[in-house]
Motif scaffolding. Structure first.
Motif, PDB file in Angstrom:
ATOM      1  N   LEU A 193      24.181  15.654   5.906  1.00 44.74           N
ATOM      2  CA  LEU A 193      24.237  16.787   6.823  1.00 44.74           C
ATOM      3  C   LEU A 193      25.447  17.648   6.481  1.00 44.74           C
ATOM      4  N   THR A 194      25.223  18.953   6.391  1.00 41.39           N
ATOM      5  CA  THR A 194      26.297  19.871   6.018  1.00 41.39           C
ATOM      6  C   THR A 194      26.366  21.022   7.003  1.00 41.39           C
ATOM      7  N   MET A 195      27.508  21.663   7.056  1.00 41.27           N
ATOM      8  CA  MET A 195      27.674  22.818   7.933  1.00 41.27           C
ATOM      9  C   MET A 195      26.697  23.914   7.536  1.00 41.27           C
ATOM     10  N   GLY A 196      26.061  24.486   8.549  1.00 40.66           N
ATOM     11  CA  GLY A 196      25.080  25.535   8.301  1.00 40.66           C
ATOM     12  C   GLY A 196      23.653  25.038   8.268  1.00 40.66           C
ATOM     13  N   VAL A 236      19.010  22.895  16.601  1.00 42.59           N
ATOM     14  CA  VAL A 236      20.451  22.620  16.593  1.00 42.59           C
ATOM     15  C   VAL A 236      21.058  23.055  15.266  1.00 42.59           C
ATOM     16  N   ALA A 237      22.215  23.699  15.334  1.00 41.98           N
ATOM     17  CA  ALA A 237      22.972  24.068  14.140  1.00 41.98           C
ATOM     18  C   ALA A 237      24.188  23.162  14.001  1.00 41.98           C
ATOM     19  N   ILE A 238      24.478  22.745  12.782  1.00 49.70           N
ATOM     20  CA  ILE A 238      25.680  21.961  12.511  1.00 49.70           C
ATOM     21  C   ILE A 238      26.799  22.937  12.160  1.00 49.70           C
ATOM     22  N   THR A 239      27.856  22.923  12.955  1.00 52.75           N
ATOM     23  CA  THR A 239      28.977  23.841  12.762  1.00 52.75           C
ATOM     24  C   THR A 239      30.264  23.041  12.534  1.00 52.75           C
ATOM     25  N   PRO A 240      31.340  23.701  12.104  1.00 54.07           N
ATOM     26  CA  PRO A 240      32.614  22.993  11.908  1.00 54.07           C
ATOM     27  C   PRO A 240      33.143  22.366  13.187  1.00 54.07           C
ATOM     28  N   ALA A 262      32.156  16.840  20.719  1.00 50.41           N
ATOM     29  CA  ALA A 262      32.700  18.196  20.750  1.00 50.41           C
ATOM     30  C   ALA A 262      31.623  19.202  20.366  1.00 50.41           C
ATOM     31  N   THR A 263      31.676  20.385  20.970  1.00 53.37           N
ATOM     32  CA  THR A 263      30.724  21.442  20.685  1.00 53.37           C
ATOM     33  C   THR A 263      31.474  22.762  20.521  1.00 53.37           C
ATOM     34  N   PRO A 264      30.933  23.684  19.713  1.00 61.78           N
ATOM     35  CA  PRO A 264      31.571  24.993  19.579  1.00 61.78           C
ATOM     36  C   PRO A 264      31.346  25.818  20.840  1.00 61.78           C
ATOM     37  N   ARG A 265      32.383  26.475  21.307  1.00 57.29           N
ATOM     38  CA  ARG A 265      32.261  27.234  22.547  1.00 57.29           C
ATOM     39  C   ARG A 265      31.952  28.708  22.323  1.00 57.29           C
ATOM     40  N   GLY A 266      32.424  29.287  21.239  1.00 62.70           N
ATOM     41  CA  GLY A 266      32.254  30.717  21.033  1.00 62.70           C
ATOM     42  C   GLY A 266      30.805  31.157  20.984  1.00 62.70           C
ATOM     43  N   LEU A 267      29.989  30.464  20.165  1.00 65.68           N
ATOM     44  CA  LEU A 267      28.593  30.856  20.001  1.00 65.68           C
ATOM     45  C   LEU A 267      27.711  30.396  21.151  1.00 65.68           C
ATOM     46  N   ALA A 268      28.264  29.563  22.031  1.00 61.87           N
ATOM     47  CA  ALA A 268      27.460  29.074  23.145  1.00 61.87           C
ATOM     48  C   ALA A 268      27.227  30.157  24.194  1.00 61.87           C
ATOM     49  N   GLU A 269      27.997  31.216  24.132  1.00 58.14           N
ATOM     50  CA  GLU A 269      27.855  32.283  25.128  1.00 58.14           C
ATOM     51  C   GLU A 269      26.572  33.060  24.903  1.00 58.14           C
TER      52      GLU A 269
END
Length: 269
Positions: A193-196, A236-240, A262-269
């Motif tokens: 699994l890789t980012m993106g 689902v997207a795999i992000t940093p 942990a989950t990314p918050r910026g793109l969750a909006e």
């Protein structure tokens, strides 16, 4: 070939995913006694148009509707009809959308009014299995860890049938892409699994055996033993910063926070 997205492309997929999430909320409210699968298809068509989106289900391989509506012992790919829902039914809705060429895809199984405790548990446990699989999605892990997490959760909850003929998939500029995402543990590790990477995870479980068959319409898949089936899915997207659930309104933060992921918050909006 596995399509890897840039951060800008993941952001575009999030737009499509939010459309799917919003329309799922509208459809959820319409699953009531007396409503029909065709009623839901009409709602989905209207909501897509209102949002400037198109359907990735309608016409796919000849499928005649914008939403798969699978009732009771139908596992997946139910074609909408005019048979009203009855109190005590369970209804799986599999629905997707395309926005600016990017796809979103998600599924949920809902009760029609009150259902027995064991049926409510079927739905809860399938949903929990989905989130266990999503929680296993981080860069550096192997694809099989998703299926391993799904199966481990399902087996811990009881003697459910875990459907193996169908599974998740890559998603992006097409609804179905490589790789195939199995819902059970395998010997093959699968790709790293890789980012993106963007994957649709979708476990399906039954209250009986795992065997299924397809009806003469070449779409409707039923359980062999007539037992009830549940189906849940998210893209689902795999992000940093962890998995971003593209088709959840909150990006998956609520459920994944509870699992310590942990989950990314910026793109969750």
């Amino acid at each position: 070939m596995i399509e890897v997205k840039t951060p800008a492309e993941v952001a575009k997929m999030r737009v499509a995913g939010r459309v799917v999430a919003e329309i799922h909320e509208v459809l959820r409210d319409a699953v009531v006694p007396g409503a029909t699968p065709n009623d839901l298809d009409g709602i989905a068509r209207r909501e897509l148009t209102d949002r400037g989106a198109t359907s990735n289900f309608l016409g796919y391989g000849g499928f005649p509707a914008t939403v798969c509506v699978s009732v009771n012992d139908v596992v997946v790919h139910g074609i909408p009809n005019d048979v009203p829902f009855e109190s005590g039914d369970i209804v799986s809705l599999d629905f997707g959308a395309v926005v600016d060429g990017w796809h979103g895809d998600a599924a949920v199984t809902l009760p029609v009014g009150p259902v027995p405790g064991e049926v409510a548990a079927l739905l809860r446990d399938c949903d929990d299995a989905l989130w266990a699989g999503i929680a296993a999605m981080s860069a550096g892990k192997r694809l099989r860890e998703i299926g391993t997490a799904v199966e481990k959760l399902v087996r811990s909850r009881g003697s459910y049938g875990l459907v193996e003929e169908y599974g998740g998939h890559g998603i992006g500029t097409a609804m179905h892409q490589d790789p195939h995402v199995m819902n059970y543990r395998t010997r093959a590790r699968g790709p790293k699994l890789t980012m993106g990477m963007c994957l649709a995870v979708e476990p399906m479980i039954t209250m009986g055996t795992a065997g299924t068959h397809t009806l003469s319409d070449d779409w409707t898949v039923k359980t062999d033993d007539g037992s009830l089936a549940a189906h849940f899915e998210h893209s689902v997207a795999i992000t940093p910063d962890g998995p971003l659930v593209l088709t959840a309104l909150d990006g998956g933060a609520g459920r994944l926070d509870a699992l310590g992921v942990a989950t990314p918050r910026g793109l969750a909006e």
